[in-house]
Scaffold this motif. Structure first.
Motif, mmCIF file in Angstrom:
data_model
loop_
_atom_site.group_PDB
_atom_site.id
_atom_site.type_symbol
_atom_site.label_atom_id
_atom_site.label_comp_id
_atom_site.label_asym_id
_atom_site.label_seq_id
_atom_site.Cartn_x
_atom_site.Cartn_y
_atom_site.Cartn_z
ATOM 1 N N UNK A 162 0.815 -1.211 0.000
ATOM 2 C CA UNK A 162 0.000 0.000 0.000
ATOM 3 C C UNK A 162 0.846 1.257 0.000
ATOM 4 N N UNK A 163 2.093 1.175 0.451
ATOM 5 C CA UNK A 163 2.952 2.353 0.500
ATOM 6 C C UNK A 163 3.791 2.522 -0.756
ATOM 7 N N UNK A 164 3.633 1.635 -1.724
ATOM 8 C CA UNK A 164 4.401 1.743 -2.967
ATOM 9 C C UNK A 164 3.714 2.632 -3.986
ATOM 10 N N UNK A 165 2.454 2.931 -3.789
ATOM 11 C CA UNK A 165 1.685 3.736 -4.731
ATOM 12 C C UNK A 165 1.222 5.024 -4.054
ATOM 13 N N UNK A 166 1.244 6.106 -4.818
ATOM 14 C CA UNK A 166 0.832 7.395 -4.262
ATOM 15 C C UNK A 166 -0.626 7.358 -3.832
ATOM 16 N N UNK A 167 -1.496 6.877 -4.709
ATOM 17 C CA UNK A 167 -2.927 6.909 -4.411
ATOM 18 C C UNK A 167 -3.327 5.824 -3.424
ATOM 19 N N UNK A 168 -2.634 4.684 -3.418
ATOM 20 C CA UNK A 168 -2.951 3.665 -2.409
ATOM 21 C C UNK A 168 -2.538 4.123 -1.022
ATOM 22 N N UNK A 169 -1.413 4.798 -0.921
ATOM 23 C CA UNK A 169 -0.986 5.307 0.382
ATOM 24 C C UNK A 169 -1.926 6.401 0.874
ATOM 25 N N UNK A 170 -2.419 7.232 -0.043
ATOM 26 C CA UNK A 170 -3.410 8.228 0.354
ATOM 27 C C UNK A 170 -4.731 7.565 0.720
ATOM 28 N N UNK A 171 -5.042 6.468 0.039
ATOM 29 C CA UNK A 171 -6.297 5.779 0.300
ATOM 30 C C UNK A 171 -6.370 5.256 1.727
ATOM 31 N N UNK A 172 -5.272 4.701 2.239
ATOM 32 C CA UNK A 172 -5.329 4.139 3.592
ATOM 33 C C UNK A 172 -5.505 5.236 4.632
ATOM 34 N N UNK A 173 -4.969 6.431 4.373
ATOM 35 C CA UNK A 173 -5.207 7.554 5.288
ATOM 36 C C UNK A 173 -6.660 7.993 5.239
ATOM 37 N N UNK A 174 -7.229 8.015 4.040
ATOM 38 C CA UNK A 174 -8.632 8.415 3.893
ATOM 39 C C UNK A 174 -9.550 7.409 4.572
ATOM 40 N N UNK A 175 -9.269 6.108 4.402
ATOM 41 C CA UNK A 175 -10.107 5.075 5.016
ATOM 42 C C UNK A 175 -10.083 5.199 6.534
#
Length: 315
Positions: free
Chosen positions: A172-185
């Motif tokens: 999840x930390x390898x992608x910009x949007x996936x890393x942002x997604x976990x913060x949003x969730x």
């Protein structure tokens, strides 16, 4: 025949004590009556000023210096000039706007939907307390929980693999949007109940006769909610979303525990930027300038949004 003698002291006291008139109550001066309510709230106001006004004034004063521990060098507006040319500052501001904006939009939509069903459906209404439980957890505990689910424990990746949506573990930390997604969730899961409570209270406080009149005219419940309830809730929605938006600008705990600003600063919010400048690079004056600018921007945006919303509501 001799009369019996009475006790001398008692008789004298009985004769000497005349029936006095009751003294009129002492009236307070008009100035004291006017100042009395302010004296009652003065201790609380002094406490609030001590914990809010003084740190703010100190941050403004410190932002005018280049501070390296005990060495203070006056620079005037030098820190502000540098920070306006700092790409990392603007990147952190953009990350805060993207992550906070998406999180706030999702929270508002989900909270309105849950409030609608909790207000209408008797079964869901009985479980309203369950929807408020995430808000009762400490932010650090929530951040560790979702870090375990996404990164360390790979719970989400295992679930996605079992559903056949992915072939292997997701970084999840390898992608910009996936890393942002976990913060949003994580933020949506914890703070949607805040808006939900306000929206349910707003729905319960509305005039029931207006809704009943619309229902008698043949309008369905979704139509009543969209055309009657939402316009009536507009001031409350604006204030609640503004308060939540101000709080989102200070997002720090999730970033510090879950991502540390990675990958490549894509999840570094303004709060984490200020923390990194102040407590990792020890640029305290620079960090104070960033916090002052962030405060000014937040107040300006919040005041503009609220003023426009209430002005359009009056027209």
């Amino acid at each position: 025949m001799a009369l019996p003698r009475t006790h001398g002291a008692g008789a004298g006291a009985a004769i000497a004590a005349p029936a006095g008139r009751p003294q009129p109550p002492r009236r307070r001066s008009p100035a004291l009556k006017a100042a009395f309510p302010y004296l009652l709230v003065a201790p609380a106001m002094l406490y609030l000023l001590a914990i809010t006004l003084y740190p703010g004034l100190f941050a403004i004063y410190q932002s005018l210096f280049v501070v390296k521990f005990v060495n203070w060098t006056f620079t005037g507006l030098g820190n502000y000039s540098r920070i306006l040319q700092d790409r990392e500052f603007w990147a952190a501001l953009g990350n805060t706007a993207i992550i906070g904006g998406l999180s706030l939009a999702i929270q508002t939509t989900v909270a309105l939907a849950i409030a609608y069903f909790a207000y209408r459906d008797p079964f869901i209404r009985g479980w309203r307390i369950v929807f408020t439980l995430p808000m009762l957890f400490m932010p650090s505990a929530v951040a560790f929980l979702w870090k375990l689910a996404f990164n360390d424990g790979r719970v989400i990746s295992d679930l996605l693999m079992r559903l056949g949506l992915v072939d292997g573990n997701v970084d999840w930390l390898a992608s910009i949007w996936l890393s942002r997604l976990i913060l949003i969730v994580a933020d949506v899961w914890q703070w949607t109940p805040f808006l939900f409570i306000i929206f349910v209270a707003a729905l319960q406080g509305q005039d029931q006769e207006i809704e009943e009149a619309a229902r008698l005219d043949g309008a369905s419940w979704p139509a009543i909610f969209w055309n009657v309830s939402l316009p009536m809730m507009r001031p409350i929605i604006v204030v609640a979303v503004t308060l939540r938006g101000i709080d989102i600008t200070t997002m720090f705990t999730n970033v510090y525990i879950m991502t540390q600003g990675s990958p490549g600063g894509a999840t570094e919010t303004m709060s984490y930027f200020i923390y990194r400048q102040g407590f990792r690079m020890f640029n305290f004056g620079y960090a104070s300038a960033a916090s002052v600018l962030m405060l000014a921007m937040t107040v300006l945006v919040a005041q503009t949004v609220v003023k426009r919303a209430f002005r359009s509501g009056r027209s």
